[in-house]
Design an enzyme around this catalytic site. Structure first.
Site, PDB file in Angstrom:
ATOM      1  N   LYS A 120      34.864  46.645  45.482  1.00 18.40           N
ATOM      2  CA  LYS A 120      35.310  45.141  45.555  1.00 18.40           C
ATOM      3  C   LYS A 120      34.848  44.485  47.077  1.00 18.40           C
ATOM      4  O   LYS A 120      34.880  45.320  48.127  1.00 18.40           O
ATOM      5  CB  LYS A 120      36.696  45.080  45.654  1.00 18.40           C
ATOM      6  CG  LYS A 120      37.493  43.684  45.521  1.00 18.40           C
ATOM      7  CD  LYS A 120      39.027  43.675  45.322  1.00 18.40           C
ATOM      8  CE  LYS A 120      39.569  42.324  45.045  1.00 18.40           C
ATOM      9  NZ  LYS A 120      41.028  42.492  44.756  1.00 18.40           N
ATOM     10  N   SER A 145      42.934  39.850  40.943  1.00 22.57           N
ATOM     11  CA  SER A 145      41.471  39.232  41.755  1.00 22.57           C
ATOM     12  C   SER A 145      40.178  40.368  41.627  1.00 22.57           C
ATOM     13  O   SER A 145      39.421  39.758  41.872  1.00 22.57           O
ATOM     14  CB  SER A 145      41.822  39.040  43.443  1.00 22.57           C
ATOM     15  OG  SER A 145      42.204  40.372  43.835  1.00 22.57           O
ATOM     16  N   SER A 187      46.443  42.680  41.603  1.00 21.90           N
ATOM     17  CA  SER A 187      45.008  42.466  41.421  1.00 21.90           C
ATOM     18  C   SER A 187      44.155  43.497  41.079  1.00 21.90           C
ATOM     19  O   SER A 187      43.000  43.510  40.646  1.00 21.90           O
ATOM     20  CB  SER A 187      44.646  42.071  42.836  1.00 21.90           C
ATOM     21  OG  SER A 187      44.749  40.678  43.077  1.00 21.90           O
TER      22      SER A 187
END
Lengths: 488, 476
Positions: free
Chosen positions: A77, A152, A176
């Site tokens: 990420k 996310s 997330s």
């Protein structure tokens, strides 16, 4: 069977047997990224060159030390700091920002022999649940490109479902990792708070943020977890535990003797019919694997959403204060005084959702409001933890849906943040309590044909046992097949 | 004009004497190139996290013990949020509740009156960097950012500018003595803010206070507080009210000037720093730290007075700094005449150190030299007078005193037959004075002593000269 559809452990076995090579795997993933990115937009930075160089280097060295991820392509990420690629947090504030150091988990991946092929898209600074609030543009769901991948960590989840890599690292502050895994049909694991170092993960809400693995199977997640978990002296909230042995998790094939608690509050109201049905069948699958199922209540869970948004926003408001245009990141031009420079830089650098949470967090910490909001929420957080501890005193794991609905259409809730916040109710209780949770595919929704996820939640630092239970449950759940919204 | 009483409280900031910063391993060092001693933590880079320097906790706890505080077994770090370019994270990491130490006190003596000043709290915090304002641009140096500080907050128990300065001196002596700070006020290692208000004498309510920021010398503390008290008295006399504000002391003009008013005050939005777990101090640790504490300046001073027979002034001079007191005791191990060693140190050695601006421990003239010089006087080999005359040369050269006086032929004349002749000479040359003395002007004795000394170039043993003179003058 194309290489990119293999699991991480399959790829590892093929490497060990000489059936493939690090460069072949890396090239396959890069090709897959090239083929799917026009639709998905799951990656912010693709590391074609450095990844191929690294793969060639690993290939030349061989694997004499049995590195656990030797030659395995992975993504991370884009809020994990990397020395060799920009770390943007999907924000205009950090466009092109080069961190001077590697995050702890990135170091661990490199030491384990992994090849980082891309840095994945996310909601700006991990604030969101649809990967729509990204300065890099939204990511699409591989099952239906009109829809969100969740968030996310949406870029990681979408990329895994599309075969862009064999594993990924995401972060889970309020769901997330688990929620995008559910919406894209892969597996996401949020470890116990403190089990994985946060050093080098750009902070959203420090007492909630947890780095964790995502992959296509529970066993793959466990393998990644074994690499990234364990004590790090640079994170003062890191637990003083060694890297765990994940073999017991991989070996768990049955739920005999286990008690699963069905958390009443997480099944009541708001679930779509197809989500309720798929998750109910997952409960049945658990029973079929030998688990005893009881109903359990977490009475303070009804306050979880309010509590989370007060506390997480408060922490975010000060964590993001360092983005002031002074030392790095975006600095607005044409301003001639300090306050003007601050104001313009932060106005231009941050998106709407980030600004909303900074304002909310600033408000709840302000003189005269602190006791009513921050202090009160901190108390509720303790009560909720006690609820979880009581429930997990009676049960080995709690079982619940991950998202009340399957992936929604892009833009559907963009002007309705409250609806999105409320949907986090199923995941963020766990972050308030700091406990581990794993989300895995329960099946495809009967109405939408989109993935539905189910989550198991376990005891603090009993992560290996939780992964073991998830491994056993996974065996009894249907396989989702190939996503239908992207090129094959 | 009614009589006013000043009410003063000090917030003292002391830079901790640790080799690395409070939350990272960057060195604490001055004079390096800008931004040389920084890392991702103290430069506030994204993703970096603090980890607490254990030595800083030890020094803060020791400061608490030395100032009679309770050291809390658990204290918390909080974030104090505000924007400034020299504050890389956008917040300072400090302690609100509970701080590491609370409820202490310090006795301060001014003009023989001793008063107890309460210490509200001591907390740990990190320092900011500094802005360097140049032509058309402001540059930022983060070398100091993240350096560990303690802030010592007093109760509003101080009543005069003199007392404020005395309090600061006592804090300085204690912190340096226990090794918590180097105490270098010029470099900003120790500085304070003074909260000042006045009220009619006898009143128990507090007046509106002003805060004078960043006072960095004992003299400035005293002058700034003095000025501020007079300024506030003037305001009240003119029927104006005092504005709650922050003021700065202009050391050149010797005045305080307004910096910002209460309306501009920040809302710091303190809350517990989620990156740092509670600071725990175990009972065993605290015991060990207490055992390591050296004798504190006040206790040492009392011991010097009571056990060694020094007077208040000598004892105060010798204990103002720990290094000086250590030096004194080293000399004492080699020469047991404490009074003699103390007099030599106070009258000669410390004066010379001050004049040459040399720290006692750095002087070429060491404890062994002082001890030997004292012994020479004790043995009657030289007089105190000779010691005084030769001291600057000894101090500068570092020569051993016994060898020096022998080589220079300064050994005192203690041979009475030799001196008897000189005495007879002096008496013969000054018949009028001899008559005067014998007529009752016994004060003239010192005149004769002086004459003998002059003839012997100061080498005559004064005690012997006295007795010989008295004997000779008493005849008839």
């Amino acid at each position: 069977m194309p290489l990119h559809t293999r699991t991480l452990l399959e790829a590892k076995a093929m490497l060990a047997q000489g059936e493939t090579t690090p460069t072949a795997l890396t090239a396959a993933c890069l090709a897959r990224i090239a083929a799917t990115e026009p639709v998905l937009n799951a990656c912010i930075t693709v590391l074609e060159e450095t990844a191929m160089q690294r793969a060639a280097q690993l290939e030349a060295q061989g694997n004499p030390n049995n590195l656990p991820l030797w030659g395995i392509p992975v993504t991370v990420k884009d809020l994990l700091c990397t020395k060799d690629a920009p770390t943007t947090c999907a924000s205009a504030m950090l466009a092109g920002f080069m961190a001077p150091y590697d995050a702890f988990v990135v170091e661990r991946l490199r030491e384990a022999g992994a090849v980082i092929v891309a840095k994945t898209n996310l909601d700006e600074f991990a604030m969101g649940s649809g990967t729509e609030s990204s300065a890099h543009g939204p990511t699409c769901n591989p099952w239906d490109a009109q829809r969100v991948p969740g968030g996310s960590s949406g870029g990681s989840a979408a990329g895994l479902a599309a075969g862009q890599a064999f594993g990924s690292l995401g972060s889970d502050t309020g769901g997330s990792i688990r929620q995008p895994a559910a919406l894209c049909g892969c597996v996401g694991f949020k470890p116990t708070y403190g089990y994985v170092s946060r050093y080098g993960a750009v902070a959203y809400a420090s007492s909630f943020d947890q780095i964790g693995p995502m992959a296509r199977t529970v066993a793959d997640c466990a393998t990644l977890f074994g690499v990234i978990a364990g004590y790090d002296g640079r994170d003062a909230t890191s637990a003083q535990l060694p890297a765990p042995d994940v073999a017991p998790a991989l070996a768990t094939k049955s739920l005999q003797g286990k008690t699963f608690g069905v958390v009443k509050e997480l099944w009541e109201g708001g679930l779509s019919d197809e989500v309720a049905a798929a998750c109910q069948s997952a409960v049945e699958a658990a029973k079929a694997q030998g688990a005893k199922v009881v109903e359990i209540s977490l009475p303070h869970l009804q306050y979880a959403v309010a509590t989370y948004y007060v506390l997480a926003s408060a922490e975010a408001s000060t964590n993001l204060a360092r983005f002031d245009g002074v030392r790095y990141g975006l600095r607005a031009q044409g301003e001639h005084d300090l306050v003007g420079m601050y104001t313009a830089s932060r106005s231009q650098g941050f998106g709407e959702e980030v600004k909303r949470r900074i304002l909310l967090g600033t408000h709840v910490l302000s003189s005269g409001y602190y006791d009513a909001y921050f202090q009160k929420a901190a108390k509720v957080r303790r009560l909720l933890l006690q609820d979880f501890q009581a429930a997990l005193g009676q049960c080995d794991a709690l079982i619940a849906p991950v998202s009340p609905v399957t992936a929604w259409k892009k833009g559907e809730h963009v002007n309705d943040p409250l609806t999105l916040y409320k949907m986090d109710m199923l995941t963020l209780g766990l972050n308030l309590a700091g406990l581990p949770g794993v989300s895995l595919p329960a099946g495809l929704g009967a109405a939408s044909g989109l993935p539905v996820g189910v989550q198991l939640m376990g005891r603090a630092f009993d992560d290996i046992a939780l992964l073991g239970m998830a491994n056993a449950l996974e065996m009894a759940l249907p396989r989702l097949g190939v996503p239908t919204g992207i090129p094959a | 004009m009614p009589a006013y009483e000043a009410v003063i409280g000090l917030e003292v900031h002391a830079q901790l004497l640790t080799s690395s910063k409070l939350f990272c391993s960057c060195p604490v060092r001055f004079g390096d190139e800008p931004n040389e001693n920084i890392c991702e933590v103290c430069a506030g880079m994204p993703g970096a996290l603090p980890r607490l320097n254990k030595k800083a906790v030890e020094l803060a706890a020791k400061a608490g013990l030395a100032l009679q505080c309770t050291v809390n077994p658990m204290s918390l770090f909080s974030r104090k949020n505000y924007f400034y370019p020299d504050l890389p994270a956008g917040f300072q990491t400090s302690q609100l509740t509970p701080p590491i130490c609370e409820h202490g006190h310090l006795d301060v003596t001014v003009q023989d009156a001793t008063r107890r000043i309460g210490i509200t709290r001591i907390h740990l915090e990190d320092d900011a960097g500094k802005c360097v304002h140049g032509q058309g641009a402001t540059l930022i140096d983060l070398n100091r950012a993240g350096t560990g500080l303690i802030e010592i907050v007093s109760e509003p128990d101080i009543r005069s500018a003199e007392e404020a300065a005395a309090y600061m001196r006592a804090i300085h002596a204690i912190l340096v003595c226990i090794g918590a700070t180097d105490g270098n006020m010029e470099e900003g290692s120790l500085r304070c803010d003074a909260n000042v208000s006045i009220r009619p004498k006898g009143s128990t309510t507090l007046g509106t206070r002003t805060e004078i920021k960043n006072l960095n010398s004992f003299r400035n503390i005293q002058r700034a507080v003095e000025f501020e008290i007079r300024r506030q008295e003037g305001c009240l006399e003119d029927g104006e009210s005092i504005v709650q504000e922050t003021r700065l002391f202009d050391a050149v003009k010797q005045v305080t000037v307004s910096m910002r008013s209460k309306e501009d005050a920040h809302d710091y939005r303190y809350f517990p720093n989620p990156d740092l777990p509670p600071v725990l101090v175990l009972a065993e640790e605290l015991q060990a730290w207490e055992a390591e504490l050296p004798e504190l300046p006040e206790a040492r001073k009392l011991r010097f007075i009571q056990r060694l027979g020094l007077n208040e002034e000598e004892a105060a001079a010798l204990t103002a700094e720990r290094a000086t007191a250590d030096f004194f005791e080293q000399a004492l191990a080699l020469c047991s005449n404490a009074k003699r060693v103390a007099q030599l140190m106070a009258a000669e050695f410390l004066r010379e150190c001050a004049q040459q601006n040399i720290a006692p421990a750095q002087a070429a003239f060491g404890a062994a030299h002082v001890a030997e010089l004292a012994t020479l006087i004790d043995e009657g080999i030289i007089s105190a007078r000779i010691a005084h005359d030769i001291f600057p040369e000894l101090f500068a050269s570092g020569a051993m005193p016994r060898a020096f006086v022998t080589e220079k032929g300064l050994v005192q004349v203690s041979d009475s037959s030799e001196l008897e002749g000189v005495v007879a000479e002096v008496l013969a040359e000054n018949p009028a004075e001899v008559e005067g003395y014998r007529g009752g002007k016994t004060k003239l004795l010192s005149f004769f002593v002086g004459q003998v000394m002059r003839k012997t170039k100061g080498k005559a043993n004064p005690a012997l000269v006295n007795s010989l003179l008295e004997e000779s003058l008493g005849k008839h």
